[in-house]
Design a protein around this motif. Sequence first.
Motif, short mmCIF file in Angstrom:
data_model
loop_
_atom_site.label_atom_id
_atom_site.label_comp_id
_atom_site.label_asym_id
_atom_site.label_seq_id
_atom_site.Cartn_x
_atom_site.Cartn_y
_atom_site.Cartn_z
N GLN A 30 0.82 -0.81 -0.03
CA GLN A 30 -0.11 0.09 0.38
C GLN A 30 0.89 0.79 0.24
N PRO A 31 0.23 2.38 -0.69
CA PRO A 31 1.15 3.60 -0.32
C PRO A 31 1.07 4.12 0.47
N VAL A 32 2.83 5.09 1.33
CA VAL A 32 2.94 5.00 2.08
C VAL A 32 3.39 6.97 2.23
N ALA A 33 2.49 7.22 2.98
CA ALA A 33 2.49 9.41 2.38
C ALA A 33 4.80 9.42 4.07
N LEU A 34 5.79 9.53 3.68
CA LEU A 34 7.05 9.28 4.79
C LEU A 34 6.71 11.23 4.54
N PHE A 35 6.35 12.06 5.86
CA PHE A 35 6.70 13.75 5.85
C PHE A 35 7.85 14.23 7.10
N HIS A 36 9.01 14.48 6.66
CA HIS A 36 9.89 15.28 7.23
C HIS A 36 9.46 16.57 8.22
N HIS A 37 8.69 16.58 8.99
CA HIS A 37 7.85 18.04 9.14
C HIS A 37 8.33 18.58 11.00
N GLU A 38 8.84 19.38 11.33
CA GLU A 38 9.20 20.03 12.98
C GLU A 38 10.13 18.84 13.57
N GLY A 39 10.88 18.51 12.19
CA GLY A 39 12.08 17.99 12.78
C GLY A 39 12.04 16.14 13.06
N GLU A 40 11.22 15.60 13.37
CA GLU A 40 10.07 14.58 13.39
C GLU A 40 9.71 13.78 11.13
N VAL A 41 9.78 12.62 11.70
CA VAL A 41 9.46 12.37 10.20
C VAL A 41 8.08 11.11 10.58
N ALA A 43 4.41 8.74 9.46
CA ALA A 43 4.28 7.58 7.95
C ALA A 43 3.09 7.53 7.99
N VAL A 44 2.14 7.38 6.99
CA VAL A 44 0.27 7.62 6.83
C VAL A 44 0.28 7.31 5.70
N ASP A 45 -0.78 6.67 6.25
CA ASP A 45 -1.48 5.81 4.86
C ASP A 45 -1.56 7.50 3.48
N ASN A 46 -1.42 7.30 2.96
CA ASN A 46 -1.41 7.73 1.52
C ASN A 46 -3.06 8.57 1.32
N ARG A 47 -3.64 7.29 1.06
CA ARG A 47 -5.09 7.59 1.06
C ARG A 47 -5.76 8.53 1.99
N CYS A 48 -6.52 9.83 1.54
CA CYS A 48 -7.15 10.47 2.57
C CYS A 48 -8.50 8.63 3.25
N PRO A 49 -8.54 9.17 4.32
CA PRO A 49 -9.89 8.16 4.83
C PRO A 49 -11.01 8.52 4.13
N HIS A 50 -11.76 10.23 3.72
CA HIS A 50 -12.81 10.64 3.08
C HIS A 50 -13.05 9.36 1.67
N MET A 51 -11.79 10.17 0.97
CA MET A 51 -11.94 9.29 -1.10
C MET A 51 -10.92 8.68 -1.16
N GLY A 52 -9.67 8.74 -0.61
CA GLY A 52 -8.95 7.71 -1.12
C GLY A 52 -8.02 9.32 -2.15
N GLN A 90 -4.81 6.01 8.98
CA GLN A 90 -3.65 4.79 9.27
C GLN A 90 -2.60 5.57 9.09
N THR A 91 -1.66 5.49 10.58
CA THR A 91 -0.52 6.08 10.83
C THR A 91 0.22 4.38 10.92
N PHE A 92 1.50 4.62 10.88
CA PHE A 92 2.74 3.51 10.65
C PHE A 92 3.72 3.96 11.87
N PRO A 93 4.08 3.63 12.71
CA PRO A 93 5.88 3.71 13.43
C PRO A 93 6.60 3.17 12.48
N THR A 94 7.39 4.33 12.87
CA THR A 94 8.47 4.78 12.12
C THR A 94 10.08 4.86 13.30
N GLU A 95 10.94 4.82 12.87
CA GLU A 95 12.23 4.36 13.68
C GLU A 95 13.54 5.09 12.80
N ILE A 96 14.68 5.90 12.46
CA ILE A 96 15.49 6.08 12.08
C ILE A 96 16.97 5.33 12.54
N ARG A 97 17.25 5.14 11.34
CA ARG A 97 18.58 3.57 12.18
C ARG A 97 19.31 4.27 10.80
#
Length: 600
Positions: A30-41, A43-52, A90-97
């Motif tokens: 599934q397509p997942v959107a990654l955002f770098h915002h205010e120093g954090e990463v 990950a959310v489902d890239n499809r808006c839960p309203h109409m995709g 839908q969000t996805f837990p992330t970590e940096i390695r």
Amino acid sequence: MAVENTEYVRVASLPDLEAEGQQVVNAGGQPVALFHHEGEVYAVDNRCPHMGFPLTRGTIDEGILTCHWHHARFELEAGDTFDLFADDLQTFPTEIRDDGVYLDPEPEPDVPPATRWRNRLADGLQENLSLVMAKSVIGLDDVAQRATGRSSGERSEPRDEKGEGFYTPLETAVNFGTKYRAMGWGRGLTTLGCMANLYDAVGGRDKRRAMFLGVREVASESAGEPPRFQQYAFENRDLSKERLKSWFRNTCEVRDSDGAERCLLTAIACLPPEDVAEVVFAGATDHRYMNAGHTLDFINTAFETVQHLGWDEHADSALASTVAQITDATRSEELSSWRQPVDIAGLCADANDSLPDLVAAGDGKEWDEPEAFVETLLADDAEAIIDALTNAIRDGATTTELADGVARAATRRVAWFATNNEFRDWNTVHHTLTYADAVRRATEKTDATELYRACFDGAMSVYLDRFLNSPRAPVPEPGETDRSPEEIREELLDAFDEQGKVNRAASLVSEHFDAGGDPADLKRTLGRGLLREDANFHTLQNVETAFRRFETVEDDEEKRLALLACARYMAAHFPTRRSAEQTFSIATRLHRGERLHEVE
């Protein structure tokens, strides 16, 4: 940030994400959107839960992600929505390695899917959001199918095996409708009950459509209404059926809804279901043809809905909500049409007074229905009709037998309805039919002699409708055909696509019987024709009644007539704009993962 987890997968380079601000990656198909915002990463489902719509085409400001299609807003870290029409994200837990971005592609859900969809259905009911309700019904049914391996919409027994697709929408909507509408049981809950009754007869995804239609109508009727505050039963549990029945009828007589409700709740606490039915139907027949027949019809549907859900859990809230249908009802003896030029209300009252003697005379006898009984009920002589009914009781006719005779006469009023009448007169013959059939069904719940009174009322309504069969519309006679049932059913749906194909629809139903087609297939086709439309309340009722009549009667001609009359009524009211079908189609496509925002 999540703690290290070996199930996490690498999806992006951190420096690249920092430079671009956002990326779309594939995780678990599934397509997942990654955002770098205010120093954090994040990950959310890239499809808006309203109409995709792709959320990477939205914007982020102060931790709020906004979709640009319908301006739904989400709290970026946990995915909670600001706008109930959109659902949580839908969000996805992330970590940096080592400068790599990792995420868990299959996080555990916060709540089980069935609970999530039930909660969303409650949101949809509360906010009157059709798309949310459609998604929830589809989601619940999908949960049921995944759990059982059954095909879409298939229902099994007993209750604990029915699945989320049937029981949960029904229960959730009944709980909502009986609590959040001060007037209690009305058109919306009756529609829901009709859809529950139709559920087994319609096919495939039409089961989902039926439940969506039912919950949507409950939400629509409750929207903007004040809540209902249920009364409570008396403390005394040593009250007899006779005492509670007398109290209930007396409080209904003086339009004391609170007192009547307390009597009814006490009866539910003290008495078995068949005795409760006797108490309620006695009150519902103390006056003539209340609310143009809706009162008894609505109450009967409430009883049947409770049968679907379970007596112990739902009888008190559902049945108590019907009291206003009796106490606030219009009483037909107050109408001039029941007093002039023939005092048919008086004829019914006289017949009611004679009931004890009639029932006593018929005790132990078996009624042999006269050959012309139904034709007598259709005649232009009110006194002869009352005489035919009273003679039947004297000769041993049961409430079921008498109610069935009246319902057969009422079916003919619809089948013979002359289209040179005003369009709204379809409602008149429809009300008589649904009332008469409701009386017949009520006799399955109680053998109370008061239901004979409802037979008199139904027969007088048949009498009042007689001019709507002048002249009688032609009814196709049985014949022969060389066409296949499949071809005929396809043409029937095509007939519903054109206005005014009333007689053509009747001919096609008759031809389907001539072709030896399976009536179950014909009913599924009629259900398909119904559920794709923005059908009004009466049309929904009419189809449900026709299906019940088909199952009730034994004579082949009566079975044919029941569905033929139904097809005529449907064709008179179709086609419609089908806006609800568009909503249901959108919800279905979203559930499949289709991209509605792309060019078709």
